[in-house]
Write an enzyme that holds these catalytic residues in place. Structure first.
Site, PDB file in Angstrom:
ATOM      1  N   TYR A  55       0.860  -1.185   0.000  1.00 53.63           N
ATOM      2  CA  TYR A  55       0.000   0.000   0.000  1.00 53.63           C
ATOM      3  C   TYR A  55       0.892   1.229   0.000  1.00 53.63           C
ATOM      4  O   TYR A  55       1.500   1.577   1.012  1.00 53.63           O
ATOM      5  CB  TYR A  55      -0.909  -0.032   1.219  1.00 53.63           C
ATOM      6  CG  TYR A  55      -2.014   1.006   1.226  1.00 53.63           C
ATOM      7  CD1 TYR A  55      -2.256   1.854   0.149  1.00 53.63           C
ATOM      8  CD2 TYR A  55      -2.841   1.138   2.342  1.00 53.63           C
ATOM      9  CE1 TYR A  55      -3.269   2.790   0.170  1.00 53.63           C
ATOM     10  CE2 TYR A  55      -3.865   2.078   2.383  1.00 53.63           C
ATOM     11  CZ  TYR A  55      -4.064   2.903   1.289  1.00 53.63           C
ATOM     12  OH  TYR A  55      -5.077   3.833   1.315  1.00 53.63           O
ATOM     13  N   LYS A  94      -1.108  -1.123  -4.213  1.00 56.83           N
ATOM     14  CA  LYS A  94      -2.232  -0.193  -4.220  1.00 56.83           C
ATOM     15  C   LYS A  94      -1.616   1.192  -4.292  1.00 56.83           C
ATOM     16  O   LYS A  94      -0.999   1.672  -3.341  1.00 56.83           O
ATOM     17  CB  LYS A  94      -3.085  -0.355  -2.964  1.00 56.83           C
ATOM     18  CG  LYS A  94      -4.267   0.609  -2.916  1.00 56.83           C
ATOM     19  CD  LYS A  94      -5.091   0.447  -1.646  1.00 56.83           C
ATOM     20  CE  LYS A  94      -6.222   1.455  -1.591  1.00 56.83           C
ATOM     21  NZ  LYS A  94      -7.004   1.357  -0.334  1.00 56.83           N
TER      22      LYS A  94
END
Length: 327
Positions: free
Chosen positions: A165, A193
């Protein structure tokens, strides 16, 4: 239907778990492709996690075209949940994904490598979990080499593949395309992400030269369409609780090279996303979901405060505009 309590779903202390086996095989690109919804964690009037509402939301977004669920992220207020509540949320989502054949990626990790190992260890109790979404360590601000060593260690011990992330405006740790490419080359890292706050040069460079088997997932709602246009394989978008069918269609449109359709839809959905993020995530989203009768309260946990009425009205207005959009 799950009951509105977390008391019976607490799990054992993960710190007592034995060493983990090597991580499972990476999910195929088709598994990460598509739209994943980072579910909110609804609360009832007593402040407890409303597990029945969570289960309903999970089914709703999957029925509307989402390919996966991604609980226990920022949108799920994971930092405000205790261990038993996080387990309860994972249990509900695992059951729904098992029933629906959907992909499940669960938020895990922490600012230290040791804490992240413990969080990841707990996920092996749910075979439905296909990946863990793990943020770049925040606050301590390690070097790029330290971030690489952190994820190298986690990839060695995690029971599931990792989705890095990358959200530098929260972690305080920017990573350039080279650093992200090095992370993507690690065995056990399936994707990133990408939520850098816009479309920057590093996004262009990364998507222009991806490691084999590495998927970029759009993580900034307002910039999802241009990132998909550049070649992102899918998206994890909080705004997709709303107009889920439209967000799923946006992902499909870019993947099928329907440029004109994707461009028009992308602009309209970006306007919706700007409204959703007018206040700290997920307060506006919860206000709208409550106004729609989909969750029992709009409540969030301190230090967040409920959304202002004007922000909720503006988001509902943007939703109404979408209803008039062709396609």
């Amino acid at each position: 239907m799950a009951q509105n309590t977390t008391q019976d779903t607490a799990r054992s202390d993960t710190s007592t778990l034995p060493a983990l086996p090597p991580s499972s095989p990476l999910p195929g690109l088709h598994a990460l492709a598509g739209l994943h919804v980072p579910l909110v964690t609804p609360f009832d009037a007593s402040g407890a996690v409303a597990l029945d509402a969570l289960e309903s939301l999970a089914h709703e977004v999957l029925s509307a075209g989402a390919t996966g669920l991604s609980p226990l992220g920022t949108t799920g207020e994971a930092a405000s949940l205790d261990a038993a509540e996080r387990d309860a949320v994972t249990e509900v989502c695992a059951r729904v994904c098992r029933e629906r054949g959907a992909f499940l990626s669960v938020g895990a990790g922490g600012s230290s490598t040791r804490a992240s190992e413990v969080a990841l260890a707990g996920l092996r109790r749910w075979p439905e979990v296909g990946a863990a979404v793990v943020p770049v360590p925040s606050f301590v601000r390690p070097s790029a080499a330290g971030v690489l060593a952190h994820f190298e260690r986690l990839a060695e011990v995690a029971p599931v593949p990792l989705i890095v992330y990358h959200i530098p405006y929260r972690t305080g740790q920017p990573l350039d395309a080279g650093a992200l490419r090095a992370l993507g080359a690690l065995p056990g890292v399936a994707g990133v992400k990408y939520a850098a706050g816009g479309i920057d040069q590093d996004a262009v460079e990364l998507l222009g030269d991806l490691p084999d088997g590495f998927t970029v997932l759009a993580g900034d709602d307002a910039f999802a369409s241009p990132l998909l246009a550049l070649g992102a394989g899918g998206a994890i978008l909080a705004s997709a609780h709303l107009a889920t069918e439209r967000f799923a269609a946006l992902v499909r449109a870019w993947r099928s090279a329907d440029v004109s359709g994707a461009r028009a839809l992308g602009h309209a959905l970006a306007r919706l996303s700007v409204a959703v993020f007018a206040e700290p995530n997920p307060v506006v989203l919860k206000g709208v979901l409550h106004a729609q009768g989909r969750i029992p309260t709009p409540d969030v946990r301190l230090p967040l405060l409920p959304a202002g009425a004007a922000s909720v009205r503006e988001t509902l207005r943007r939703l109404e505009e979408l209803e008039g959009l062709e396609g």
